[in-house]
Scaffold this motif. Structure first.
Motif, PDB file in Angstrom:
ATOM      1  N   GLU A 164      24.686  93.313   2.440  1.00 21.41           N
ATOM      2  CA  GLU A 164      23.686  93.504   1.387  1.00 21.41           C
ATOM      3  C   GLU A 164      24.400  93.681   0.068  1.00 21.41           C
ATOM      4  O   GLU A 164      25.523  94.166   0.008  1.00 21.41           O
ATOM      5  CB  GLU A 164      22.773  94.695   1.690  1.00 21.41           C
ATOM      6  N   ASP A 165      23.724  93.266  -1.012  1.00 23.92           N
ATOM      7  CA  ASP A 165      24.354  93.360  -2.320  1.00 23.92           C
ATOM      8  C   ASP A 165      23.663  94.428  -3.164  1.00 23.92           C
ATOM      9  O   ASP A 165      22.724  95.096  -2.726  1.00 23.92           O
ATOM     10  CB  ASP A 165      24.339  92.006  -3.034  1.00 23.92           C
ATOM     11  N   LEU A 166      24.130  94.585  -4.388  1.00 22.46           N
ATOM     12  CA  LEU A 166      23.610  95.637  -5.273  1.00 22.46           C
ATOM     13  C   LEU A 166      22.241  95.304  -5.829  1.00 22.46           C
ATOM     14  O   LEU A 166      21.608  96.160  -6.446  1.00 22.46           O
ATOM     15  CB  LEU A 166      24.603  95.878  -6.418  1.00 22.46           C
ATOM     16  N   SER A 167      21.778  94.080  -5.640  1.00 22.54           N
ATOM     17  CA  SER A 167      20.469  93.687  -6.166  1.00 22.54           C
ATOM     18  C   SER A 167      19.363  93.834  -5.124  1.00 22.54           C
ATOM     19  O   SER A 167      18.339  93.178  -5.212  1.00 22.54           O
ATOM     20  CB  SER A 167      20.526  92.238  -6.664  1.00 22.54           C
ATOM     21  N   ASP A 168      19.588  94.712  -4.146  1.00 24.80           N
ATOM     22  CA  ASP A 168      18.598  94.976  -3.103  1.00 24.80           C
ATOM     23  C   ASP A 168      18.243  93.724  -2.310  1.00 24.80           C
ATOM     24  O   ASP A 168      17.078  93.481  -1.994  1.00 24.80           O
ATOM     25  CB  ASP A 168      17.324  95.607  -3.700  1.00 24.80           C
ATOM     26  N   ILE A 170      19.292  91.507   1.207  1.00 24.05           N
ATOM     27  CA  ILE A 170      20.002  91.478   2.483  1.00 24.05           C
ATOM     28  C   ILE A 170      20.300  90.029   2.812  1.00 24.05           C
ATOM     29  O   ILE A 170      19.410  89.180   2.738  1.00 24.05           O
ATOM     30  CB  ILE A 170      19.163  92.110   3.608  1.00 24.05           C
ATOM     31  N   ARG A 171      21.549  89.744   3.140  1.00 20.22           N
ATOM     32  CA  ARG A 171      21.955  88.386   3.492  1.00 20.22           C
ATOM     33  C   ARG A 171      22.491  88.376   4.916  1.00 20.22           C
ATOM     34  O   ARG A 171      23.305  89.241   5.272  1.00 20.22           O
ATOM     35  CB  ARG A 171      23.025  87.860   2.544  1.00 20.22           C
ATOM     36  N   PHE A 172      22.053  87.428   5.679  1.00 22.64           N
ATOM     37  CA  PHE A 172      22.677  87.211   6.981  1.00 22.64           C
ATOM     38  C   PHE A 172      22.784  85.720   7.229  1.00 22.64           C
ATOM     39  O   PHE A 172      21.973  84.929   6.747  1.00 22.64           O
ATOM     40  CB  PHE A 172      21.908  87.920   8.109  1.00 22.64           C
ATOM     41  N   SER A 173      23.819  85.356   7.953  1.00 24.65           N
ATOM     42  CA  SER A 173      24.094  83.941   8.170  1.00 24.65           C
ATOM     43  C   SER A 173      24.525  83.706   9.602  1.00 24.65           C
ATOM     44  O   SER A 173      25.062  84.598  10.263  1.00 24.65           O
ATOM     45  CB  SER A 173      25.180  83.449   7.210  1.00 24.65           C
ATOM     46  N   PHE A 201       9.874  81.522  10.525  1.00 27.62           N
ATOM     47  CA  PHE A 201      10.419  82.877  10.563  1.00 27.62           C
ATOM     48  C   PHE A 201      10.949  83.285   9.195  1.00 27.62           C
ATOM     49  O   PHE A 201      10.805  84.450   8.793  1.00 27.62           O
ATOM     50  CB  PHE A 201      11.534  82.966  11.611  1.00 27.62           C
ATOM     51  N   VAL A 202      11.563  82.354   8.471  1.00 25.20           N
ATOM     52  CA  VAL A 202      12.051  82.663   7.117  1.00 25.20           C
ATOM     53  C   VAL A 202      10.890  83.039   6.207  1.00 25.20           C
ATOM     54  O   VAL A 202      10.977  83.975   5.405  1.00 25.20           O
ATOM     55  CB  VAL A 202      12.828  81.464   6.540  1.00 25.20           C
ATOM     56  N   GLU A 203       9.777  82.338   6.356  1.00 25.49           N
ATOM     57  CA  GLU A 203       8.586  82.647   5.549  1.00 25.49           C
ATOM     58  C   GLU A 203       8.058  84.034   5.876  1.00 25.49           C
ATOM     59  O   GLU A 203       7.652  84.790   4.978  1.00 25.49           O
ATOM     60  CB  GLU A 203       7.513  81.597   5.798  1.00 25.49           C
ATOM     61  N   GLN A 204       8.053  84.401   7.165  1.00 23.01           N
ATOM     62  CA  GLN A 204       7.590  85.735   7.549  1.00 23.01           C
ATOM     63  C   GLN A 204       8.500  86.826   7.001  1.00 23.01           C
ATOM     64  O   GLN A 204       8.056  87.955   6.760  1.00 23.01           O
ATOM     65  CB  GLN A 204       7.523  85.835   9.072  1.00 23.01           C
ATOM     66  N   LEU A 205       9.766  86.506   6.801  1.00 19.11           N
ATOM     67  CA  LEU A 205      10.712  87.463   6.241  1.00 19.11           C
ATOM     68  C   LEU A 205      10.632  87.535   4.714  1.00 19.11           C
ATOM     69  O   LEU A 205      11.323  88.355   4.109  1.00 19.11           O
ATOM     70  CB  LEU A 205      12.143  87.069   6.639  1.00 19.11           C
ATOM     71  N   HIS A 206       9.813  86.653   4.098  1.00 20.59           N
ATOM     72  CA  HIS A 206       9.739  86.541   2.636  1.00 20.59           C
ATOM     73  C   HIS A 206      11.124  86.219   2.065  1.00 20.59           C
ATOM     74  O   HIS A 206      11.521  86.749   1.016  1.00 20.59           O
ATOM     75  CB  HIS A 206       9.205  87.827   2.009  1.00 20.59           C
ATOM     76  N   VAL A 223      16.968  87.838   2.097  1.00 24.10           N
ATOM     77  CA  VAL A 223      15.651  88.491   2.119  1.00 24.10           C
ATOM     78  C   VAL A 223      15.697  89.736   1.243  1.00 24.10           C
ATOM     79  O   VAL A 223      16.747  90.374   1.113  1.00 24.10           O
ATOM     80  CB  VAL A 223      15.243  88.870   3.562  1.00 24.10           C
ATOM     81  N   PRO A 224      14.592  90.090   0.620  1.00 25.45           N
ATOM     82  CA  PRO A 224      14.571  91.336  -0.155  1.00 25.45           C
ATOM     83  C   PRO A 224      14.694  92.548   0.767  1.00 25.45           C
ATOM     84  O   PRO A 224      14.168  92.544   1.891  1.00 25.45           O
ATOM     85  CB  PRO A 224      13.200  91.299  -0.855  1.00 25.45           C
ATOM     86  N   LYS A 225      15.400  93.550   0.302  1.00 29.17           N
ATOM     87  CA  LYS A 225      15.591  94.745   1.122  1.00 29.17           C
ATOM     88  C   LYS A 225      14.255  95.436   1.393  1.00 29.17           C
ATOM     89  O   LYS A 225      14.040  95.987   2.473  1.00 29.17           O
ATOM     90  CB  LYS A 225      16.548  95.698   0.417  1.00 29.17           C
ATOM     91  N   HIS A 226      13.376  95.388   0.415  1.00 32.96           N
ATOM     92  CA  HIS A 226      12.053  95.988   0.562  1.00 32.96           C
ATOM     93  C   HIS A 226      11.004  94.879   0.454  1.00 32.96           C
ATOM     94  O   HIS A 226      11.061  94.066  -0.491  1.00 32.96           O
ATOM     95  CB  HIS A 226      11.814  97.049  -0.492  1.00 32.96           C
ATOM     96  N   PRO A 227      10.030  94.829   1.380  1.00 35.45           N
ATOM     97  CA  PRO A 227       9.019  93.750   1.349  1.00 35.45           C
ATOM     98  C   PRO A 227       8.114  93.844   0.131  1.00 35.45           C
ATOM     99  O   PRO A 227       7.967  94.887  -0.468  1.00 35.45           O
ATOM    100  CB  PRO A 227       8.245  93.977   2.646  1.00 35.45           C
TER     101      PRO A 227
END
Length: 227
Positions: A164-168, A170-173, A201-206, A223-227
């Motif tokens: 995760e980065d400082l801009s809230d 989350i990245r996963f690959s 699934f990507v759409e559901q994760l926003h 994905v954003p850390k907070h929905p």
């Protein structure tokens, strides 16, 4: 000298009622997740029995893939039941357990294709609503790599990375060093069910999906850390 006396009996009684209601709600949620997990495990066992009694290899593979999807969902409820935190899960712990489950499914290819998880230095949490789509997405991507990226006796590795980065964000690959996707491959129109499910699934994760085709294939989801 000024003194005052305040009767807090009603306040204490109201607090005790709230604490009891909260405790009862926690117990109820715990039981719900436990039962859902058990029911999903029953479905997994039924799919396994059906797969063992099928002679057609293609049908057997389809049943095994469905079994893995159910396991990914059951794992979410298992972690919620164990951790007693019903609002979020530790993404690193979740993916670690998911990787172990996938390894067990593709143990025959384990000698030539390795599956690794690069966990972040600190815990990365994901809310409950997006935990299951995340697990299903990673399951589909890893399964697709095992099935198509290493034909014949080709050797290689699959790496799952989370940070995760400082801009809230989350990245996963999920990356592999296999033969790669053909340039004309379109996820939404692919013949593979797994590739058709990925954008959903990507759409559901926003989230946002990026695909890199250098030295294999790398699916990167932000994905954003907070929905």
């Amino acid at each position: 000298v000024l003194a005052s006396i305040v009767d807090i009996t009603e306040r204490r009684r109201a607090q005790q009622v709230l604490e009891q209601a909260l405790q009862e709600k926690t117990v109820l949620l715990n039981e719900v997740h436990h039962r859902v997990k058990n029911n999903l495990q029953v479905i997994t066992s039924l799919l396994n029995l059906q797969a063992n009694n099928v002679d057609d290899p293609r049908v057997r593979d389809i049943l095994n893939e469905s079994q893995n999807r159910v396991r990914a969902m059951a794992l979410t409820h298992q972690l919620l039941y164990e951790r007693k935190d019903f609002s979020r899960i530790d993404l690193g712990d979740y993916l670690q357990r998911l990787v172990q489950s996938i390894r067990a499914t593709y143990h025959a290819a384990g000698g030539r294709v390795t599956l690794q998880l690069a966990r972040p230095g600190e815990s990365v949490h994901l809310d409950l609503e997006r935990a299951i789509p995340c697990g299903l997405l990673v399951n589909e991507l890893v399964t697709n790599s095992f099935k198509h990226a290493f034909p014949g006796e080709r050797r290689g590795e699959i790496v799952i990375k989370v940070d995760e980065d400082l801009s809230d964000q989350i990245r996963f690959s999920v990356a592999d060093n296999g033969i790669g996707l053909p340039p004309e491959a379109e996820l939404a129109q692919g013949s593979s069910l797994g590739l058709q499910l990925v954008p959903l699934f990507v759409e559901q994760l926003h989230g946002l999906l990026a695909i890199e085709r250098e030295n294999g294939t790398r699916f990167c989801v932000t994905v954003p850390k907070h929905p």
